[in-house]
Design a protein around this motif. Structure first.
Motif, short mmCIF file in Angstrom:
data_model
loop_
_atom_site.label_atom_id
_atom_site.label_comp_id
_atom_site.label_asym_id
_atom_site.label_seq_id
_atom_site.Cartn_x
_atom_site.Cartn_y
_atom_site.Cartn_z
N HIS A 16 0.72 -1.25 0.14
CA HIS A 16 -0.16 -0.03 -0.10
C HIS A 16 0.88 1.32 -0.06
O HIS A 16 0.44 2.22 -0.80
CB HIS A 16 -0.80 -0.12 1.14
N PRO A 17 1.77 1.53 0.88
CA PRO A 17 2.47 2.89 0.80
C PRO A 17 3.09 3.04 -0.30
O PRO A 17 3.09 4.29 -0.80
CB PRO A 17 3.74 2.61 2.02
N THR A 20 0.46 4.27 -2.40
CA THR A 20 0.02 5.71 -2.20
C THR A 20 0.99 6.98 -2.53
O THR A 20 0.39 8.18 -2.83
CB THR A 20 -0.21 5.87 -0.41
N ASP A 71 -5.39 -4.64 4.05
CA ASP A 71 -4.69 -4.26 5.58
C ASP A 71 -5.99 -3.97 6.59
O ASP A 71 -5.72 -4.46 7.59
CB ASP A 71 -3.50 -3.34 5.41
N HIS A 88 -9.33 7.36 8.03
CA HIS A 88 -8.34 7.60 6.74
C HIS A 88 -8.99 7.11 5.30
O HIS A 88 -9.02 7.79 4.60
CB HIS A 88 -7.28 6.88 7.21
N VAL A 140 -1.65 6.26 11.23
CA VAL A 140 -1.98 4.88 11.31
C VAL A 140 -0.58 4.18 11.33
O VAL A 140 -0.55 3.10 12.31
CB VAL A 140 -2.80 4.17 10.06
C1 HEM Z 1 -6.57 7.37 -2.53
C2 HEM Z 1 -6.30 6.14 -1.79
C3 HEM Z 1 -5.54 6.10 -0.59
C4 HEM Z 1 -4.23 6.86 -0.61
C5 HEM Z 1 -3.61 8.06 -1.15
C6 HEM Z 1 -3.91 6.20 0.55
C7 HEM Z 1 -2.74 7.03 1.26
C8 HEM Z 1 -2.19 6.53 2.55
C9 HEM Z 1 -0.93 6.84 3.05
C10 HEM Z 1 -0.29 7.92 2.65
C11 HEM Z 1 -0.63 5.97 4.16
C12 HEM Z 1 0.46 6.17 5.19
C13 HEM Z 1 1.45 5.23 4.57
C14 HEM Z 1 2.72 6.00 4.02
O1 HEM Z 1 3.34 7.10 4.73
O2 HEM Z 1 3.36 5.72 3.06
C15 HEM Z 1 -1.62 4.99 4.20
C16 HEM Z 1 -1.68 3.97 5.25
C17 HEM Z 1 -2.66 3.24 5.27
N1 HEM Z 1 -3.89 3.03 4.36
FE1 HEM Z 1 -4.09 4.15 2.91
N2 HEM Z 1 -4.73 5.42 1.40
C18 HEM Z 1 -5.86 5.34 0.45
C19 HEM Z 1 -6.44 4.39 0.54
C20 HEM Z 1 -7.08 3.60 1.50
C21 HEM Z 1 -8.04 2.67 1.75
C22 HEM Z 1 -9.24 2.75 0.96
C23 HEM Z 1 -8.07 1.92 2.92
C24 HEM Z 1 -8.71 0.76 3.54
C25 HEM Z 1 -10.01 0.35 2.96
C26 HEM Z 1 -6.72 2.45 3.28
C27 HEM Z 1 -5.97 1.62 4.57
C28 HEM Z 1 -4.66 2.05 4.98
C29 HEM Z 1 -3.90 1.19 6.01
C30 HEM Z 1 -4.57 -0.10 6.78
C31 HEM Z 1 -2.86 1.89 6.05
C32 HEM Z 1 -1.68 1.43 7.19
C33 HEM Z 1 -0.42 1.03 6.45
C34 HEM Z 1 -0.37 -0.21 5.48
O3 HEM Z 1 -1.27 -0.98 6.09
O4 HEM Z 1 0.15 -0.40 4.48
N3 HEM Z 1 -5.89 3.35 2.51
N4 HEM Z 1 -2.46 5.21 3.08
#
Ligand code: HEM
Length: 174
Positions: A16-17, A20, A71, A88, A140
């Motif tokens: 995911h990171p 993002t 995740d 988030h 998170v």
């Molecule tokens: C446009 C869509 C999304 C963007 C741009 C985004 C962005 C981010 C960012 C910046 C972080 C922090 C990690 C880092 O600094 O690299 C993060 C972590 C996280 N996000 Fe997202 N996110 C998105 C969609 C989602 C969705 C839809 C979910 C859940 C259904 C989600 C769940 C999480 C989780 C669980 C984390 C904790 C780190 C991990 O598990 O990899 N995110 N996200």
């Protein structure tokens, strides 16, 4: 090796990171080009770039959201971490909705080389939600410590290599 590594990534190397970064990068480029078009800098080129950047952002978002969902599903329901991650999620889905509508209503502006008022405002509001969502995503990871191994003594060769860190897989729920 586990099948879930395909959508969750490895312990210490979640998928995911990095996605993002690409998503936020595309939307940020779109935001910058929307402003450039509106204030008259490279008017036509900026308008075309704005629309295309948002489309790229939306395409990458599908993968980003799915890996985030994978995740999020592992988090204990109703826990403090779950609440932060859920805010988030909601913020990112709201941002995505605004960018999607901006692309749909802004297509004529793309063809005519100008970002019109409504799609510009939609892009701006989407970007605000994206920023709030990014802050929450950071919380998170960097406050709750989700998917962080914190192996400070790990030799660099092992830290960067794409091998699981079995000593921490249990802690990650892997
Ligand atoms: C446009 C869509 C999304 C963007 C741009 C985004 C962005 C981010 C960012 C910046 C972080 C922090 C990690 C880092 O600094 O690299 C993060 C972590 C996280 N996000 Fe997202 N996110 C998105 C969609 C989602 C969705 C839809 C979910 C859940 C259904 C989600 C769940 C999480 C989780 C669980 C984390 C904790 C780190 C991990 O598990 O990899 N995110 N996200």
């Amino acid at each position: 090796m586990k099948l879930s590594y395909l959508w969750k990534g490895l312990p210490g190397h979640p998928i995911h990171p990095p996605l993002t970064d690409a998503t936020i990068g595309a939307y940020t480029a779109g935001m910058v080009m929307a402003v450039a078009s509106v204030i008259g800098v490279a008017h036509t080129a900026a308008a075309e770039g704005w629309w295309l950047a948002l489309v790229v952002g939306l395409l990458v978002t599908s993968l980003t959201a799915l890996t985030g969902l994978a995740d999020w599903l592992t988090i204990e329901w109703g826990s403090p971490l779950w609440w932060t991650a859920t805010w988030h999620l909601l913020s990112m889905l709201t941002a995505t909705g605004f960018f999607l509508v901006a692309v749909l209503v802004g297509h004529s502006g793309y063809k005519h080389g100008a970002v019109e008022s409504l799609p510009f405002i939609l892009t701006l509001v989407g970007f605000v939600f994206l920023t709030v969502g990014g802050w929450l995503g950071g919380a998170v990871v960097f406050v709750h410590g989700m998917r962080v191994l914190n192996l400070t003594g790990e030799p660099p060769g092992r830290a960067v290599s794409p091998v699981p860190h079995p000593e921490k897989e249990m802690a990650e729920g892997g």
